[in-house]
Design a protein around this motif. Structure first.
Motif, PDB file in Angstrom:
ATOM      1  N   SER A  72      40.029  -4.710   3.295  1.00 48.49           N
ATOM      2  CA  SER A  72      40.957  -4.839   2.869  1.00 48.49           C
ATOM      3  C   SER A  72      41.999  -4.251   4.763  1.00 48.49           C
ATOM      4  N   PRO A  73      41.618  -4.736   6.090  1.00 49.97           N
ATOM      5  CA  PRO A  73      41.944  -3.988   7.447  1.00 49.97           C
ATOM      6  C   PRO A  73      43.653  -4.458   6.928  1.00 49.97           C
ATOM      7  N   LEU A  74      44.109  -5.569   6.790  1.00 49.05           N
ATOM      8  CA  LEU A  74      45.258  -5.517   6.768  1.00 49.05           C
ATOM      9  C   LEU A  74      46.039  -5.092   5.069  1.00 49.05           C
ATOM     10  N   ARG A  75      45.440  -5.033   4.616  1.00 43.95           N
ATOM     11  CA  ARG A  75      46.050  -4.476   3.385  1.00 43.95           C
ATOM     12  C   ARG A  75      47.003  -5.356   2.574  1.00 43.95           C
ATOM     13  N   LYS A  76      46.163  -6.786   2.245  1.00 46.27           N
ATOM     14  CA  LYS A  76      46.464  -7.722   1.685  1.00 46.27           C
ATOM     15  C   LYS A  76      45.615  -8.173   0.392  1.00 46.27           C
ATOM     16  N   GLY A  77      44.620  -7.522   0.256  1.00 50.47           N
ATOM     17  CA  GLY A  77      43.912  -6.940  -0.823  1.00 50.47           C
ATOM     18  C   GLY A  77      44.548  -7.106  -2.322  1.00 50.47           C
ATOM     19  N   GLN A  90      42.335 -16.339  14.797  1.00 51.43           N
ATOM     20  CA  GLN A  90      43.493 -15.491  15.517  1.00 51.43           C
ATOM     21  C   GLN A  90      42.343 -13.643  15.022  1.00 51.43           C
ATOM     22  N   ASN A  91      42.308 -13.724  14.120  1.00 46.97           N
ATOM     23  CA  ASN A  91      41.600 -12.848  13.679  1.00 46.97           C
ATOM     24  C   ASN A  91      40.655 -12.699  14.638  1.00 46.97           C
ATOM     25  N   LEU A  92      39.677 -13.592  15.748  1.00 48.63           N
ATOM     26  CA  LEU A  92      38.845 -13.640  16.075  1.00 48.63           C
ATOM     27  C   LEU A  92      39.283 -12.957  17.999  1.00 48.63           C
ATOM     28  N   MET A 118      33.507 -11.267   8.031  1.00 50.02           N
ATOM     29  CA  MET A 118      34.760 -12.124   6.860  1.00 50.02           C
ATOM     30  C   MET A 118      34.380 -11.757   5.292  1.00 50.02           C
ATOM     31  N   GLY A 119      35.627 -12.062   4.140  1.00 51.00           N
ATOM     32  CA  GLY A 119      36.086 -11.470   3.811  1.00 51.00           C
ATOM     33  C   GLY A 119      35.558 -12.401   2.385  1.00 51.00           C
ATOM     34  N   SER A 120      35.189 -12.857   1.550  1.00 52.50           N
ATOM     35  CA  SER A 120      35.225 -13.122   0.586  1.00 52.50           C
ATOM     36  C   SER A 120      35.550 -13.374  -1.347  1.00 52.50           C
ATOM     37  N   ALA A 121      36.768 -11.903  -1.214  1.00 53.60           N
ATOM     38  CA  ALA A 121      37.013 -11.769  -2.883  1.00 53.60           C
ATOM     39  C   ALA A 121      38.128 -11.225  -2.579  1.00 53.60           C
ATOM     40  N   PRO A 122      39.097 -11.308  -3.815  1.00 57.43           N
ATOM     41  CA  PRO A 122      38.484 -12.265  -5.226  1.00 57.43           C
ATOM     42  C   PRO A 122      38.128 -13.529  -4.795  1.00 57.43           C
ATOM     43  N   PHE A 129      34.911  -3.980  10.629  1.00 55.97           N
ATOM     44  CA  PHE A 129      35.781  -4.212   9.334  1.00 55.97           C
ATOM     45  C   PHE A 129      35.281  -6.158   8.870  1.00 55.97           C
ATOM     46  N   ALA A 130      35.996  -5.852   7.510  1.00 58.54           N
ATOM     47  CA  ALA A 130      35.741  -7.225   6.782  1.00 58.54           C
ATOM     48  C   ALA A 130      37.014  -8.247   6.949  1.00 58.54           C
ATOM     49  N   ALA A 131      37.155  -8.822   7.293  1.00 59.32           N
ATOM     50  CA  ALA A 131      38.783  -9.133   6.952  1.00 59.32           C
ATOM     51  C   ALA A 131      38.427 -10.640   6.076  1.00 59.32           C
ATOM     52  N   LYS A 132      39.512 -11.248   5.078  1.00 54.16           N
ATOM     53  CA  LYS A 132      39.385 -11.818   4.706  1.00 54.16           C
ATOM     54  C   LYS A 132      40.688 -13.441   5.478  1.00 54.16           C
ATOM     55  N   SER A 133      40.039 -14.353   5.260  1.00 53.62           N
ATOM     56  CA  SER A 133      40.823 -15.090   5.664  1.00 53.62           C
ATOM     57  C   SER A 133      40.199 -16.888   5.381  1.00 53.62           C
ATOM     58  N   TYR A 134      40.760 -17.690   4.920  1.00 53.86           N
ATOM     59  CA  TYR A 134      40.301 -19.132   4.284  1.00 53.86           C
ATOM     60  C   TYR A 134      41.199 -20.221   5.520  1.00 53.86           C
ATOM     61  N   ASP A 135      41.657 -19.545   6.244  1.00 54.77           N
ATOM     62  CA  ASP A 135      42.957 -21.128   6.880  1.00 54.77           C
ATOM     63  C   ASP A 135      42.084 -21.003   8.386  1.00 54.77           C
ATOM     64  N   LYS A 136      42.693 -21.916   8.761  1.00 56.41           N
ATOM     65  CA  LYS A 136      40.936 -22.221   9.918  1.00 56.41           C
ATOM     66  C   LYS A 136      42.011 -20.985  11.141  1.00 56.41           C
ATOM     67  N   SER A 154      25.757  -7.379   0.122  1.00 54.14           N
ATOM     68  CA  SER A 154      26.436  -8.385  -1.187  1.00 54.14           C
ATOM     69  C   SER A 154      26.388  -6.970  -1.967  1.00 54.14           C
ATOM     70  N   LYS A 155      26.531  -7.405  -2.619  1.00 51.11           N
ATOM     71  CA  LYS A 155      26.605  -5.462  -3.711  1.00 51.11           C
ATOM     72  C   LYS A 155      26.538  -5.291  -4.886  1.00 51.11           C
ATOM     73  N   LEU A 156      26.121  -4.202  -5.257  1.00 57.45           N
ATOM     74  CA  LEU A 156      25.396  -4.002  -6.676  1.00 57.45           C
ATOM     75  C   LEU A 156      26.484  -3.417  -7.860  1.00 57.45           C
ATOM     76  N   ASN A 164      28.807   2.471   4.706  1.00 59.53           N
ATOM     77  CA  ASN A 164      29.893   3.270   4.127  1.00 59.53           C
ATOM     78  C   ASN A 164      31.034   2.402   4.095  1.00 59.53           C
ATOM     79  N   GLN A 165      31.286   1.567   2.874  1.00 59.76           N
ATOM     80  CA  GLN A 165      32.060   0.248   2.962  1.00 59.76           C
ATOM     81  C   GLN A 165      33.600   0.440   2.602  1.00 59.76           C
ATOM     82  N   VAL A 166      34.789   0.582   3.006  1.00 57.31           N
ATOM     83  CA  VAL A 166      35.814   1.423   2.414  1.00 57.31           C
ATOM     84  C   VAL A 166      36.804   0.740   2.484  1.00 57.31           C
TER      85      VAL A 166
HETATM   86  N1  LIG Z   1      33.996  -2.548  -0.942  1.00 53.82           N
HETATM   87  C1  LIG Z   1      34.694  -3.489  -2.489  1.00 53.82           C
HETATM   88  O1  LIG Z   1      34.871  -2.156  -2.753  1.00 53.82           O
HETATM   89  C2  LIG Z   1      35.370  -4.142  -1.684  1.00 53.82           C
HETATM   90  C3  LIG Z   1      37.295  -3.924  -1.907  1.00 53.82           C
HETATM   91  C4  LIG Z   1      37.762  -5.260  -1.536  1.00 53.82           C
HETATM   92  C5  LIG Z   1      37.762  -6.052  -0.115  1.00 53.82           C
HETATM   93  N2  LIG Z   1      36.230  -6.556  -0.139  1.00 53.82           N
HETATM   94  C6  LIG Z   1      36.032  -6.998   1.053  1.00 53.82           C
HETATM   95  O2  LIG Z   1      36.744  -6.707   2.488  1.00 53.82           O
HETATM   96  C7  LIG Z   1      37.177  -7.881   2.404  1.00 53.82           C
HETATM   97  C8  LIG Z   1      38.919  -8.124   2.841  1.00 53.82           C
HETATM   98  O3  LIG Z   1      39.323  -7.224   1.955  1.00 53.82           O
HETATM   99  P1  LIG Z   1      40.670  -8.112   1.560  1.00 53.82           P
HETATM  100  O4  LIG Z   1      40.889  -9.773   0.958  1.00 53.82           O
HETATM  101  O5  LIG Z   1      41.334  -7.253   0.680  1.00 53.82           O
HETATM  102  O6  LIG Z   1      42.140  -8.013   2.134  1.00 53.82           O
HETATM  103  P2  LIG Z   1      42.221  -8.287   4.163  1.00 53.82           P
HETATM  104  O7  LIG Z   1      40.905  -8.798   4.361  1.00 53.82           O
HETATM  105  O8  LIG Z   1      43.367  -7.425   4.374  1.00 53.82           O
HETATM  106  O9  LIG Z   1      43.659  -8.941   3.215  1.00 53.82           O
HETATM  107  C9  LIG Z   1      43.122 -10.849   3.075  1.00 53.82           C
HETATM  108  C10 LIG Z   1      45.013 -11.630   3.385  1.00 53.82           C
HETATM  109  O10 LIG Z   1      45.224 -12.019   4.318  1.00 53.82           O
HETATM  110  C11 LIG Z   1      45.652 -12.447   4.559  1.00 53.82           C
HETATM  111  N3  LIG Z   1      45.641 -12.433   5.600  1.00 53.82           N
HETATM  112  C12 LIG Z   1      44.577 -12.854   6.626  1.00 53.82           C
HETATM  113  N4  LIG Z   1      44.357 -13.100   7.568  1.00 53.82           N
HETATM  114  C13 LIG Z   1      45.652 -13.175   7.884  1.00 53.82           C
HETATM  115  C14 LIG Z   1      46.372 -12.992   9.265  1.00 53.82           C
HETATM  116  N5  LIG Z   1      45.884 -12.715  10.364  1.00 53.82           N
HETATM  117  N6  LIG Z   1      47.631 -13.010   9.085  1.00 53.82           N
HETATM  118  C15 LIG Z   1      48.035 -13.319   7.804  1.00 53.82           C
HETATM  119  N7  LIG Z   1      47.309 -13.373   6.498  1.00 53.82           N
HETATM  120  C16 LIG Z   1      46.080 -12.916   7.250  1.00 53.82           C
HETATM  121  C17 LIG Z   1      44.492 -13.339   3.802  1.00 53.82           C
HETATM  122  O11 LIG Z   1      44.946 -14.886   3.186  1.00 53.82           O
HETATM  123  P3  LIG Z   1      45.033 -16.328   3.969  1.00 53.82           P
HETATM  124  O12 LIG Z   1      43.395 -16.928   3.668  1.00 53.82           O
HETATM  125  O13 LIG Z   1      45.423 -17.351   3.726  1.00 53.82           O
HETATM  126  O14 LIG Z   1      45.129 -16.381   5.397  1.00 53.82           O
HETATM  127  C18 LIG Z   1      44.295 -13.083   2.916  1.00 53.82           C
HETATM  128  O15 LIG Z   1      45.458 -13.334   1.903  1.00 53.82           O
HETATM  129  C19 LIG Z   1      37.090  -8.582   1.009  1.00 53.82           C
HETATM  130  O16 LIG Z   1      37.236  -9.978   0.520  1.00 53.82           O
HETATM  131  C20 LIG Z   1      35.861  -8.239   0.287  1.00 53.82           C
HETATM  132  O17 LIG Z   1      34.736  -8.663   0.642  1.00 53.82           O
HETATM  133  C21 LIG Z   1      35.127  -4.622  -0.458  1.00 53.82           C
END
Ligand SMILES: NC(=O)c1ccc[n+]([C@@H]2O[C@H](COP(=O)([O-])OP(=O)(O)OC[C@H]3O[C@@H](n4cnc5c(N)ncnc54)[C@H](OP(=O)(O)O)[C@@H]3O)[C@@H](O)[C@H]2O)c1
Length: 315
Positions: free
Chosen positions: A216-221, A273-275, A26-30, A261-268, A87-89, A188-190
């Motif tokens: 950014s597995p959903l490319r929404k970040g 769904q992502n699981l 579960m992601g937490s950024a930003p 992968f780390a996907a972020k959603s704070y919506d229940k 966490s990260k430096l 390596n997290q990319v």
């Molecule tokens: N190492 C690095 O440099 C780096 C860079 C970027 C990110 N990260 C880490 O990776 C995590 C994930 O990346 P990310 O947050 O950029 O992108 P992401 O997980 O691809 O996309 C997050 C966005 O997608 C939405 N979402 C999640 N699940 C969904 C679903 N099933 N259907 C529709 N929308 C959905 C979320 O909105 P809702 O909350 O409204 O669902 C949120 O706006 C970050 O939170 C962070 O922890 C690391």
């Protein structure tokens, strides 16, 4: 309450012990949400089965995540051993003498005694104490990869983290690191998603025992127009054929590529769904079509102007 989903794990072969990283994090950024939203989301995620929580000193989410984890531990929802916290430096502390204090500060903010994984956030160093984002290139300093990695190894030896790794490292930057490392990076997290599939980097990581975690597995970040994954008509068709969402098809694809992968959603609903990606599979035809998606990077790097050589050969 729905049954907790057991998320598969992968062994971190390059770390000192036998740590296992959950395939889904579960992601937490930003973290611009209010702290209560973060707390509620993390508690809900734990109830649903999430065990890996990804944060960074730069995200502003360590404190709220730490409070939520403490509450979950106090309530007995989960044990510390079941959790996997990354966490990260940040680049301002990417200097040999600042690594251990930076990790100690993150641990204090998170209210934890150890991390499961500590990553160098970017292969860049900038002026300590200066925090503008994006980072001005004038603030960049030479990155002492050997010295910083020795300090990362020290963090491991001190028991401050169970594993160490990197983030945003290209093949070339990993090769440099491997040439000086005593303990190899575990992760390596990319950025990796269907529109940035990272084939060469994946092969290199796999050959060197480095687990790749896709962000950014959903490319929404990022903050730009059309989302080449979530608004892709071909993926919509594939998703409809399986009775799944585009997000699920995208995450299943990552799982089938053997990465975490780390996907972020704070919506229940969406975090649940992502699981739901383990009891079905993409077809050979789906995978062939997905292979044809036009490739380009979403996250250009944290500097302004952007640095051309930051990713060198990552493709
Ligand atoms: N190492 C690095 O440099 C780096 C860079 C970027 C990110 N990260 C880490 O990776 C995590 C994930 O990346 P990310 O947050 O950029 O992108 P992401 O997980 O691809 O996309 C997050 C966005 O997608 C939405 N979402 C999640 N699940 C969904 C679903 N099933 N259907 C529709 N929308 C959905 C979320 O909105 P809702 O909350 O409204 O669902 C949120 O706006 C970050 O939170 C962070 O922890 C690391």
């Amino acid at each position: 309450m729905a049954a907790i989903i057991e998320i598969p794990t992968k062994v971190l072969t390059n770390s000192s012990g036998q740590q296992r990283i959950p395939v889904i994090g579960m992601g937490s950024a930003p973290d611009f949400t209010c702290k209560k939203d973060t707390r509620d989301a993390i508690i809900e995620a734990i109830k649903q089965g999430y065990r890996h929580f990804d944060t960074a000193a730069a995200y502003g989410s360590e404190q709220a995540l730490g409070e939520a984890l403490k509450e979950a531990l106090d309530l007995g929802l989960v044990s510390r051993e079941e959790l996997f916290v990354t966490s990260k430096l940040w680049v301002t502390e990417n200097h040999p003498h600042l690594v251990v204090p930076a990790l100690q500060k993150s641990l204090k903010t998170l209210q934890l005694e150890y991390l499961d994984l500590y990553l160098i956030h970017w292969p860049l160093s900038s002026t300590p104490g200066k925090f503008p984002f994006p980072i001005a290139v004038e603030d960049l300093l030479p990155f002492d990869v050997k010295g910083v990695w020795e300090s990362m190894e020290e963090c491991l030896k001190l028991g401050l983290t169970k594993a160490i790794g990197v983030s945003n490292f290209s093949v070339k930057k990993l090769q440099n690191l491997l040439s000086v490392a005593n303990i190899l990076p575990a992760v390596n997290q990319v950025e990796m998603n269907l529109a940035w599939q990272q084939k060469e980097l994946r092969e290199f990581c796999s050959a060197n025992g480095i687990v790749l975690t896709a962000f950014s597995p959903l490319r929404k970040g990022g903050s730009r127009g059309a989302n080449e994954v979530m608004e892709n008509d071909m993926l919509k068709e594939i998703a409809e054929a399986h009775g799944k969402s585009i997000a699920q098809v995208s995450l299943r694809w990552l799982y089938e590529q053997g990465v975490t992968f780390a996907a972020k959603s704070y919506d229940k609903e969406r975090m649940n769904q992502n699981l739901q990606i383990f009891d079905w599979a993409l077809t050979k035809e789906d995978l062939e079509k997905m292979d044809q998606i036009k490739q380009n990077r979403l996250i250009p790097g944290p500097t302004k102007p952007q640095l051309n050589d930051l990713f060198d050969d990552q493709a």
